[in-house]
Every structure is written in structure tokens, then in C-alpha cells.
Design an enzyme around this catalytic site. Structure first.
Site, PDB file in Angstrom:
ATOM      1  N   GLU A   1      49.682  48.890  66.251  1.00 52.46           N
ATOM      2  CA  GLU A   1      48.861  47.965  65.465  1.00 52.46           C
ATOM      3  C   GLU A   1      49.083  48.352  64.020  1.00 52.46           C
ATOM      4  O   GLU A   1      48.549  49.342  63.540  1.00 52.46           O
ATOM      5  CB  GLU A   1      47.386  48.088  65.877  1.00 52.46           C
ATOM      6  CG  GLU A   1      46.556  46.870  65.509  1.00 52.46           C
ATOM      7  CD  GLU A   1      46.043  46.925  64.083  1.00 52.46           C
ATOM      8  OE1 GLU A   1      46.674  46.273  63.207  1.00 52.46           O
ATOM      9  OE2 GLU A   1      45.050  47.601  63.844  1.00 52.46           O
TER      10      GLU A   1
ATOM     11  N   CYS B   1      43.480  45.718  58.078  1.00 51.08           N
ATOM     12  CA  CYS B   1      44.734  45.012  58.348  1.00 51.08           C
ATOM     13  C   CYS B   1      44.573  43.501  58.270  1.00 51.08           C
ATOM     14  O   CYS B   1      45.551  42.789  58.051  1.00 51.08           O
ATOM     15  CB  CYS B   1      45.256  45.391  59.720  1.00 51.08           C
ATOM     16  SG  CYS B   1      45.471  47.144  59.980  1.00 51.08           S
TER      17      CYS B   1
END
Length: 480
Positions: free
Chosen positions: A248, A286
């Protein structure tokens, strides 16, 4: 202050040296721990490998009970945990409380998934030669998991998304927290140690980043779950191509205001949501909004609303209930953002609001007129900076979203189903959020990206699938 214990094979331990955690806002020491020794690292890995078969055979009720326990204990200690999150990485306390609530839910959902993780039956008698045959397809753990967590928001829930699915499927896990923010992970270790999980089921090992490679390479840890930067993630995949690796990584998330998003209420809603979720974690997420593409007919009305919403955000001490945006994780991080913004301005960009750093705090900033190749557009800022650009039409906006090395999530403000489905088909991202910002995430849904944003998916059931592989049992002579 006494150093906090870390956990080797489910037991508290202390190591060597000293790791002091400093509050990003004022620099004061807020916690200490020590680094695991080489022998302790080996003991943790050996214990995980040694208990793997027992862990895989744990009854569902044992795994679920442990997860339920962590969920309850987090809820009971919510204020304490929120204060810890704020202290170690500067997250405003009102958002820290929300993160604790998410972690409570993450462990509760994992417990529920553990109870129903049962496999499926497949009839095989679709051809005459297979008459009387049926298959039971179950998923079994690939083996012990190495979870490597970053410093960024949300520090508690990012670790929870590695630990909870591992426990749910019966896979031992070793967590290496970020050296800048280990305290949340150590607290989770403390709660896991209160459960009846077998020794060796989990370890939490504070290590310098340059020692992570030894864990990544260890063949006794066949699964690596990494959250962090793109270059490090790519290096892990190159280092261990034979392992099952989930990544990720970063993103430069975009929001699109489509041609039909025209009413004053709609524009005000979008401005408020974008302002909040570009900045609520000081941009250190993110999926924080970084790029905004606005239909040209809406741009003149929308931009002042967005600038006003950003200007209204309050920066300051993250322990204050009034603070919307706290400091970045360090002054170096804030200085990097300042440098990128200065480069954009030198290339012709205009600062509509913000842009003046104070120590580790970088104010919420809106830029317009930014060249496409500037770092604040092409790379992940990981700071509270918005780049707003008018576009000719929805198709041009979608093309601009795709003109990126990343592809985590995108937000599309539209009320038209055809536009929503077109966006879902065209946009090169892991998730499309319609009518809201790309920062939306429900912890039970699949979450992950494409391109430079990673491989694999988090979200409880998705991560459980990543940590396991199918095993087929074929029964013969069954009267179907």
C-alpha cells in the site's frame, strides 16, 4: 519516563539503545522504547514459524474472542489512546478520537469475519466423468506475516489493518512499526498480550529502518505486508520475488467537479469536503486530496469557496479541540513541502492561500496555475497542499487524473449515473468515490491501488484473502 516494552513472541521485552519519540508540535519527549536485538528478532521469527501450524488450526471462536477483546479494550481506553496518537505524530485530538473509533471497528469486523471465514462448496459433477464428486474450497494461511508500518496517519489503524486480518485467519504476525511513531503499535501489543492467543502469535519489534531488510529476506516469513513509499515498496518486491507481497504505497489523489455539479449547495459541499480532507491529517495520508480538476464553467464560482474554506481551517496545538490541522511529522517534512511549493511558484504558480511555514507546521495551501510537471502535481506532496486546475470537460478531467504515476483513489462529484459509471470504467485507480472526496474509506471495503500505488488490497476480508491461499478437498462417491 520508563521505556515502553516491546513484544517478542507475545511477551514483553526490552532491548538495546534508546528510541525517544518527540512530539512534532513542540519537540518534547513523549515516549521511549528500546530497539530489539538480533537475537530477539530471531527469537520472534522462530516463534512465529514454530507456532504457525497451531495458529492455523485455532478454532474460529478463539481467534474471534481475541479480536473482540482488543476491540473492547481500545474502546475502554479511547481517550488515552487518542492522546497517545496526538503526542507521537501530531494528529489533532478530535481526529485521533475518530481514528480510535475506526480501530475499534476494524478489530470488531475482523472478529466477525473470522467467524464466517468458512470456504465454499463446488459441485464437480458438471461432466459425467465427475459424477459423485464435490469440492470443499477453504483458504489456509500462507504462513507468518511480516507487517511493516509507516509513520503517517492513521498510525494506529494502519497497524490494525495488518494485525487484525492476520489473527482472523490464524497467521502469526511480526510488526515492525515506524521508528518515528512506534507507540501505537506497542499499545496494540499490550492489548494482544491480554488475550489467550498462543505464544509466538505476534511480536512488535522496534527496529531502525535499515534493519528491516533482514526480516523481509527471512524465508520463515512468506508474507510481507508493507505500507510506505513507492521506492521502498519496489525494492521489497525485487528483493523477495518468491514471497507474497502486498504493498500500500503512495498517491496524489484527485477530485473532479463534473459539469453537472452546479448548484450553490453542491459547490459549497465540495469546497468544504475538499478543504477538510486535503488537510485534516496535515496532508500526510495516501488519499489526502492533492489535485482538483474543475469544469471550466464552475471554476470561477468554486475557487473562492474553496479558498475561503481552507482559510477557515485552524492550525495550532493538536491537543486543542479547536485545532483542525496540526504539524507535520517533522520540521524536515514541512521544509520539503515548502521547497516543492517554492519550485511551483518559481515555475508560474500562484499561492491563493497559505504557503508560509512555521517550524514543523505547514499551513493549508491552495495553488493555481501550476505547470503539469511540477512536483506538487506529478509526485506525492504528502503535505497540506491543494492544486486546483480548470478543465474543458469531464473527459479532460478524467484524462488528467490518469496522467499520474499513481492510482489509489479518486473522487468524482457528479449526480449522473452515466458519468459515475464512466469514471469507474476509465479512471486508473483502485477506488472511485462518487459524490465525495477520494479520502473516503470504510475499513471493511477493499482498499488499495494500481500503478505506483501498490499491489494487493487491505480491508478486512480482502487482506484475509491476501494472507491465505485456497486449498481444495475433493470428495468422491457422494450422492449429490
Amino acid at each position: 519516563m520508563e521505556p515502553a516494552a516491546f513484544f517478542v513472541a507475545s511477551r514483553p521485552a526490552s532491548g538495546v539503545g534508546e528510541l525517544t519519540v518527540h512530539h512534532p508540535y513542540d519537540g518534547r519527549a513523549v515516549g521511549r522504547t528500546t530497539f530489539a536485538t538480533d537475537d530477539q528478532v530471531d527469537a520472534a521469527v522462530a516463534a512465529a514459524a514454530g507456532v504457525a501450524a497451531q495458529a492455523a488450526a485455532l478454532p474460529a471462536h478463539v481467534r474471534a474472542a481475541a479480536l473482540d477483546h482488543v476491540s473492547r479494550r481500545l474502546a475502554e481506553r479511547a481517550d488515552e489512546v487518542a492522546a497517545l496518537i496526538t503526542a507521537e505524530n501530531g494528529k489533532p485530538v478530535k481526529w485521533a478520537r475518530a481514528e480510535v473509533g475506526r480501530a475499534v471497528s476494524t478489530f470488531r469486523w475482523a472478529a466477525e469475519e473470522a467467524r464466517r471465514f468458512s470456504g465454499e462448496l463446488q459441485r464437480l459433477d458438471t461432466d459425467p466423468a465427475a459424477a459423485g464428486r464435490i469440492a470443499l474450497v477453504r483458504r489456509v494461511p500462507r504462513g507468518p506475516v511480516l507487517g511493516i508500518a509507516p509513520f503517517n496517519f492513521p498510525p494506529l489503524n494502519l497497524v490494525a489493518h495488518k494485525v487484525a486480518p492476520a489473527i482472523a485467519v490464524g497467521a502469526p504476525i511480526i510488526v515492525k512499526p515506524a521508528p518515528a511513531t512506534p507507540l501505537s503499535a506497542l499499545l496494540l501489543g499490550e492489548l494482544l498480550a491480554e488475550t489467550d492467543l498462543p505464544a509466538g502469535m505476534f511480536s512488535v519489534l522496534p527496529l531502525p529502518n535499515d534493519r528491516a531488510g533482514e526480516l523481509v529476506a527471512d524465508p520463515r516469513l512468506p508474507v510481507v505486508s508493507f505500507t510506505g513509499s513507492g521506492p521502498v515498496g519496489a525494492a521489497i518486491r525485487r528483493q523477495v520475488p518468491e514471497k507474497h507481497v502486498t504493498l500500500e504505497l503512495g498517491g496524489n489523489a484527485a477530485a473532479v467537479l463534473c459539469a453537472d455539479w452546479t448548484s450553490a449547495d453542491d459547490l459549497g459541499f465540495a469546497a468544504q469536503r475538499i478543504a477538510t480532507f486535503a488537510n485534516y491529517q496535515a496532508g500526510q495520508s495516501c488519499i489526502a486530496v492533492q489535485r482538483v480538476y474543475v469544469h471550466h464553467a464552475l471554476y470561477a464560482d468554486f475557487l473562492p469557496r474553496l479558498v475561503a474554506a481552507v482559510r477557515a481551517l485552524r492550525t495550532g496545538d493538536p491537543a486543542s479541540e479547536l485545532t483542525d490541522v496540526g504539524p507535520m511529522v517533522s520540521e524536515d517534512a514541512a521544509h520539503r513541502v515548502e521547497t516543492w511549493v517554492s519550485e511551483a511558484v518559481a515555475a508560474g504558480a500562484t499561492v491563493e492561500v497559505g504557503g508560509v511555514r512555521s517550524g514543523a507546521t505547514y499551513p493549508p495551501t491552495v495553488l493555481t496555475g501550476v505547470p503539469a510537471g511540477a512536483k506538487v502535481v506529478a509526485e506525492e506532496v504528502f503535505g497540506p497542499v491543494l492544486v486546483v486546475t480548470p478543465v474543458a470537460d469531464d473527459q479532460a478531467a478524467f484524462a488528467a487524473v490518469n496522467d499520474s504515476a499513481y492510482g489509489l483513489q479518486a473522487g468524482v462529484f457528479t449526480r449522473r449515473l452515466d458519468v459515475a459509471f464512466t469514471a469507474a470504467r476509465i479512471l486508473e485507480v483502485g477506488g472511485v468515490i462518487v459524490g465525495d472526496v477520494p479520502s473516503y474509506r470504510a475499513d471493511q471495503m477493499p482498499y488499495g491501488g494500481v500503478k505506483g500505488s501498490g499491489v494487493g488490497r487491505e480491508g478486512l476480508r480482502s487482506a484475509m484473502d491476501d494472507y491465505t491461499e485456497p486449498r481444495v478437498l475433493v470428495l468422491t462417491g457422494i450422492p449429490l
